[in-house]
Design a protein around this motif. Structure first.
Motif, short mmCIF file in Angstrom:
data_model
loop_
_atom_site.label_atom_id
_atom_site.label_comp_id
_atom_site.label_asym_id
_atom_site.label_seq_id
_atom_site.Cartn_x
_atom_site.Cartn_y
_atom_site.Cartn_z
N SER A 117 0.79 -1.69 0.11
CA SER A 117 0.05 0.07 0.19
C SER A 117 1.22 1.38 0.01
O SER A 117 0.56 2.03 -0.69
CB SER A 117 -1.18 0.13 1.21
N SER A 121 1.75 3.12 -3.49
CA SER A 121 0.89 4.55 -3.59
C SER A 121 1.84 5.40 -3.90
O SER A 121 1.31 5.89 -4.24
CB SER A 121 0.54 4.54 -2.67
N ALA A 161 -2.90 5.40 2.62
CA ALA A 161 -2.65 4.74 1.77
C ALA A 161 -1.97 3.76 3.90
O ALA A 161 -2.18 2.91 3.57
CB ALA A 161 -1.31 4.33 0.94
N VAL A 165 -4.93 1.49 6.00
CA VAL A 165 -3.90 -0.08 5.66
C VAL A 165 -4.25 -0.19 7.32
O VAL A 165 -4.37 -1.12 7.89
CB VAL A 165 -2.62 -0.40 5.56
N TRP A 219 -5.20 1.50 -2.49
CA TRP A 219 -3.73 0.80 -2.64
C TRP A 219 -4.55 0.43 -1.33
O TRP A 219 -4.04 -0.57 -1.00
CB TRP A 219 -2.49 1.14 -2.78
N VAL A 220 -4.96 1.14 -0.85
CA VAL A 220 -6.06 -0.02 0.65
C VAL A 220 -6.98 -0.98 0.10
O VAL A 220 -7.09 -1.69 0.81
CB VAL A 220 -6.95 1.13 1.65
N ALA A 223 -4.57 -3.86 -0.72
CA ALA A 223 -4.00 -4.05 0.67
C ALA A 223 -5.36 -5.00 1.33
O ALA A 223 -4.90 -6.07 1.61
CB ALA A 223 -3.45 -3.16 1.32
#
Length: 240
Positions: A117, A121, A161, A165, A219-220, A223
């Motif tokens: 992530s 990112s 990001a 997470v 991107w989260v 993940a």
């Protein structure tokens, strides 16, 4: 549904499989895929308007001007130091500390998800800046040490990001509902305040921050998908 099952059995089976809870490519994948499509649509819309819409450009200027008129020396100084948490150095330090903690607890999939992530990112944000080549609102900036382009906001992307997470990991690992709620709310406030600080300090436009949040959240989602896939895989192995 019975008519659908009889007339189009393959379509009925496909829809039914998309809502299975015991398989990652059932309901979990359906939710993540839907959120990803919505996120990409919103990000694409913002990017197109930043390039082609004069109304959006004017809105950015008006919002930045309004924050400039509300700026005070004390709040500006506080937000200047706070926003450093979202800088490359701040994100790197937090990521390293959390990576050591996850490695110590042997949460390898969570560690991998965090690194994917944060690094993913950062790379996508860097190339997005080069592609859109948008200049910063330098005439309103509280400080002028930023040398990169404006769209999307790197601080906002990294904050989402990284902390996005970490919030999800906290929801998985912490048993106390009160502590989970506290960590989640604190994380959301951190992300929003990083974005707010970028506009308040005049180093980014509103659309820069919004695009940064959306890019980081992509991107989260990736993940989270990795963590959910590994969790379901381990659960199946434990039952076999």
């Amino acid at each position: 549904m019975q008519r659908l099952k009889q007339k189009y059995p393959w379509l009925f089976a496909f829809i039914r499989n998309r809502f299975r809870t015991g398989d990652f490519f059932g309901l979990p994948f359906t939710i993540l895929f839907t959120l990803t499509v919505i996120n990409l649509s919103m990000l694409s819309e913002i990017a197109e308007n930043v390039v082609n819409s004069q109304k959006v450009k004017n809105l950015d200027i008006q919002v930045s001007g309004a924050f400039f008129n509300l700026r005070t020396p004390f709040i500006s100084l506080v937000l200047y130091y706070f926003t450093q948490l979202g800088s490359v150095y701040g994100v790197t330090i937090i990521t390293l500390l959390m990576s050591i903690l996850l490695l110590w607890k042997q949460r390898l999939y969570q560690l991998l998800a965090l690194l994917i992530s944060v690094l993913g990112s950062g790379i996508s944000m860097h190339f997005s800046k080069l592609y859109f080549h948008r200049e910063r609102p330098l005439n309103l900036a509280y400080y002028t040490t930023e040398s990169s382009f404006s769209f999307p906001s790197g601080h906002s992307t990294s904050a989402m990001a990284l902390v996005g997470v970490l919030c999800y990991i906290a929801l998985l690992e912490i048993r106390s509902k009160r502590i989970r709620a506290f960590v989640f709310i604190t994380g959301i406030c951190y992300i929003l305040l990083i974005g707010f600080s970028r506009i308040y300090l005049g180093v980014h436009f509103l659309t820069d921050v919004a695009a940064g949040f959306l890019l980081g959240f992509l991107w989260v989602l990736l993940a989270i998908g990795l963590m959910e896939y590994s969790a379901l895989k381990q659960f199946k192995l434990s039952r076999s």
